[in-house]
Each structure stands twice: as structure tokens, then as C-alpha cells.
Design an enzyme around this catalytic site. Sequence first.
Site, mmCIF file in Angstrom:
data_model
loop_
_atom_site.group_PDB
_atom_site.id
_atom_site.type_symbol
_atom_site.label_atom_id
_atom_site.label_comp_id
_atom_site.label_asym_id
_atom_site.label_seq_id
_atom_site.Cartn_x
_atom_site.Cartn_y
_atom_site.Cartn_z
ATOM 1 N N GLU A 18 0.756 -1.075 0.053
ATOM 2 C CA GLU A 18 -0.072 0.031 -0.007
ATOM 3 C C GLU A 18 0.987 1.331 -0.058
ATOM 4 O O GLU A 18 0.656 2.339 -0.807
ATOM 5 C CB GLU A 18 -0.834 -0.064 1.302
ATOM 6 C CG GLU A 18 -1.847 1.298 1.394
ATOM 7 C CD GLU A 18 -2.528 1.388 2.511
ATOM 8 O OE1 GLU A 18 -2.637 0.399 3.424
ATOM 9 O OE2 GLU A 18 -3.215 2.382 2.653
ATOM 10 N N THR B 65 -3.642 2.855 5.707
ATOM 11 C CA THR B 65 -5.064 2.595 6.028
ATOM 12 C C THR B 65 -5.041 1.593 7.225
ATOM 13 O O THR B 65 -6.084 1.477 7.922
ATOM 14 C CB THR B 65 -5.869 1.981 5.057
ATOM 15 O OG1 THR B 65 -5.359 0.906 4.469
ATOM 16 C CG2 THR B 65 -6.119 3.150 3.861
HETATM 17 C C1 2E7 Z 1 -5.938 -3.420 1.509
HETATM 18 C C2 2E7 Z 1 -5.591 -2.786 2.332
HETATM 19 O O1 2E7 Z 1 -4.893 -7.850 2.890
HETATM 20 P P1 2E7 Z 1 -4.450 -7.310 4.193
HETATM 21 O O2 2E7 Z 1 -4.063 -8.055 5.348
HETATM 22 O O3 2E7 Z 1 -3.704 -5.984 4.129
HETATM 23 P P2 2E7 Z 1 -2.806 -5.115 4.952
HETATM 24 O O4 2E7 Z 1 -2.589 -3.640 4.659
HETATM 25 O O5 2E7 Z 1 -3.420 -5.122 6.749
HETATM 26 O O6 2E7 Z 1 -1.327 -5.913 5.151
HETATM 27 O O7 2E7 Z 1 -6.012 -6.838 4.763
HETATM 28 C C3 2E7 Z 1 -7.012 -6.199 4.003
HETATM 29 C C4 2E7 Z 1 -6.520 -5.034 3.503
HETATM 30 C C5 2E7 Z 1 -6.139 -4.016 4.279
HETATM 31 N N1 2E7 Z 1 -5.450 -2.728 3.665
HETATM 32 C C6 2E7 Z 1 -6.419 -4.965 2.139
HETATM 33 CL CL1 2E7 Z 1 -4.855 -1.348 1.651
HETATM 34 FE FE1 F3S Z 2 -10.253 -1.441 2.616
HETATM 35 FE FE2 F3S Z 2 -9.453 -0.753 5.128
HETATM 36 FE FE3 F3S Z 2 -10.291 -3.244 4.390
HETATM 37 S S1 F3S Z 2 -8.666 -0.151 3.564
HETATM 38 S S2 F3S Z 2 -9.668 -3.282 2.349
HETATM 39 S S3 F3S Z 2 -11.744 -1.433 4.321
HETATM 40 S S4 F3S Z 2 -8.878 -2.895 6.042
#
Ligand code: 2E7
Ligand code: F3S
Length: 419
Positions: free
Chosen positions: A239, A277
Site C-alpha cells: 500500500e 490505512t
Molecule cells: C488492502 C488494504 O490484505 P490485508 O491483510 O492488508 P494489510 O494492509 O493489512 O497488510 O488486509 C486487508 C487490506 C487492508 N488494507 C487490504 Cl490497503
Molecule cells: Fe479497505 Fe480498510 Fe479493508 S483499507 S481493504 S476497508 S482494511
Amino acid sequence: MTVRDIRPVPVGAASGPPAPTSALVADTLIGPGPAVDCPAAPLLAGELRRRGVTAVRGPLPLPSPGGQGEDSAALAVLLRATGGPAGLGVAADTGARHHARTALAAWLAATGERRILLASPRSFCAGVERAIETVESLLTRESGPIYVRRQIVHNTHVVSDLQTRGAVFVDELDTVPDGATVVFSAHGVSPELHAEADRRGLRVVDATCPLVTKVHIEARRFAARGDTVFLIGHAGHEEVEGTMGEAPAQTVLVERVEDVDGLVVPDPHRVSYLTQTTLAVDETAEVIDALRARFPALRGPASDDICYATTNRQEALKDVADEAGLILVIGSDNSSNSRRLVELSHRRGVPAHLIDDTGDIRPEWLAGVDSVGLTAGASAPPYLVAEVVHALGGLGPVTVVERAAPPENVRFTLPTAAR
Ligand code: 2E7
Ligand code: F3S
């Protein structure tokens, strides 16, 4: 029978010759009476695998009267568990027999009555559901292969499930054939990657979470007014790479409060911030405070960019953490939001572990613990939560406590190509 009555019961050997270091972990104990379920089988199988034993699961026959003796190839116990008696049994070949005994003993030491404190909300967020449904929809409606750049979301189960159904996961676009369909993951990508896909004539279906797209738009807006943009986030995360790519020359990554003192900018009056995020809400507030103290002219988004799902899962975990002797967070190792949940538990002084699934739970974590907090990161499927609850219920009677929480009524529409 009570938990204290647990004692090894020799049972008959599993059918067929076992491989040198393999074991059959009982899903069910088949005896002269009614078959006994073994809900904790995945726990025992996990412990055996950690010890290098190939563990398969299946029904295990109990001995016929006057049958096998103490040194039989198999061991089983009966214990009082949720909803009646439960079994725990294993049949091992010679090479695995010692491990089978010690693994079984380790799990017996972790049996007992306990509460499971379910954090709510937990598991899938709207952005993850949208990303997964995007790939699922393309798999059913397109005839050619569907390529997905990087993990659609950071969860091994989600990825392997979609792989089984035909999705082809790639690290970079150069392995995607010209003209093919490629899905960009929920974490977002830089404009440069979109341009590369265009040059290659790829058909892009963008599963970037709309809440990440919002941050990209802010990055462009802040950079366009001439600001240096501080992006609060973790180096190397997809991200962050995608968001930095919106204005690479003007964006500076800030990972922690300690980074703030060393920041050098062309104009301290033209500075703004954005955040990843999935950060820890409390720690991020400290970084923003430090930035504002150093750069009083700092501007930013209305609050921060930490999404509703990240915030809600952290708040929900705080609600259960203080009553828990152990917290289990279901999520994969590279899942930022899941890792933040483990850290939050640690900050509150509660031992916590990130687990991909039931098989990762270790008996020593549970021994002597009568209240287990359970949650799942935004990319971890809800069925994994149900599996953990079921397995723990095989170690003794379990009461599941779930606090009522307002529902998360967030839904995102699918990308046009997937509708
Ligand atoms: C996209 C975004 O796939 P995840 O475990 O991602 P993180 O960013 O937490 O590694 O979780 C869902 C997700 C969260 N944030 C997908 Cl930008
Ligand atoms: Fe979007 Fe937050 Fe899920 S950025 S993919 S709603 S953890």
C-alpha cells in the site's frame, strides 16, 4: 467422565502400513459404542507437523475387547468437552511414536474448561470482500486465465483458495502475457504500474480498496499544491509503495515518532501528511502530534486515513483484551492490520499470537489459560474463526462470549468488469 479422568486408552493400529515418520490423527474415534468426534484433531496435527511428522487425519478404530496392549501403535483419550465427550487420538508408525506421545501429552496439559471472548467486529472488511468477489466473478465469467498481481489480500488461505479455482498469482507484470486480464490487489498500485499495464495492452481490473483510492487522490491533491507529503506507514508494504508512487519526489515516509526530528523539507510551511490505512490508531496519533509540533503549518486529511475496519477491529479487541489470558489473532504474517492487533494486545500486557489457522496454535500458549480472546484481521476468512472455536471446544467445555457491536454496514460496488 470429567477432564480429570483423562487417561490414555490404547487403541488398535491404523489400517495400512504407515510411512516411516507419519501419523494418523483421529477425526473420529470408532469404537464398540457410538463414534466419538475429535474436534481438537487440527491442534494435535499441527503440533505433530511442527515436530516434523507427516500428519494425516481420518477415523481411528478403538481396540476390540481383549485387543491391543499398552505398546500399541495408537493412543487415544476421551474427555469431557463442549456438547459431550470428545476424543483425542493418534496412531503413529515407529519413527513418529515418540512425537505422537509427547504431542498428545502436550495437548492434554492444555485441556480444561474455558471462555472464548470473541472480538466483534472481526474478519473480512468491505474492501476485502470486494477484492475477492472481483476475482471470483472474473473466474466464472471469463474464458481465459485471470492473472492477479501479488496477493489479492494478505491471506494465505484466500490466495490458495483462489489459486485452486484457477487464478494465477504473479509477482510482477512481466510474467503476464500481452493482452491478458490482470487484477490489481486491494492494496493499490502506483500510476507507473498502471502505465506499464497500458503499454503492455493488459486488461486491468482494479481491485484497489476505494478507501485506498481516496488516499491516492489526497496524495495527488497535496502534492499538486506544492506540499511535501509525509506518508505515515511501513516501509516495503504494498500500500505504501502504491501511495508513494503518486508523487514520489514529494513524498517522505515516516515510520515512527523518532523519524520526525530528522525530517528536512524545502518549505516547512508547505507540508501535509497521509497515513497507511491499516496502522495502529493510538501510535499514529502520536506520530501526527510529533509532526504537528515540529511543523505547525502541517495539513492533512479530515482525521487520518486509517480505515473504519482497522479502527473497529482495534477497538473491539481492546474490549476483550483486559479479560483475556491469551489473545489469538487469525491472520497471515504479512497482514499489516492483523499484526497491529497482536501489537495492541502486547501493549496491553496480554500474550498474543498471530496464527494462520487452527494448526498454528501451540499447546503451551493455552496451558493454564481459562479465557482466550479471539479475533481475525480484515483479510482472514470468517470460517477460520469458526474452526478455531470448534477446535478449542474439543479440549474441554467452552463458553463463547461475544459482545454485541454495531454492524459494519459498509459495502463497495464491484469494478465494472466484475459486475
Ligand atoms: C488492502 C488494504 O490484505 P490485508 O491483510 O492488508 P494489510 O494492509 O493489512 O497488510 O488486509 C486487508 C487490506 C487492508 N488494507 C487490504 Cl490497503
Ligand atoms: Fe479497505 Fe480498510 Fe479493508 S483499507 S481493504 S476497508 S482494511
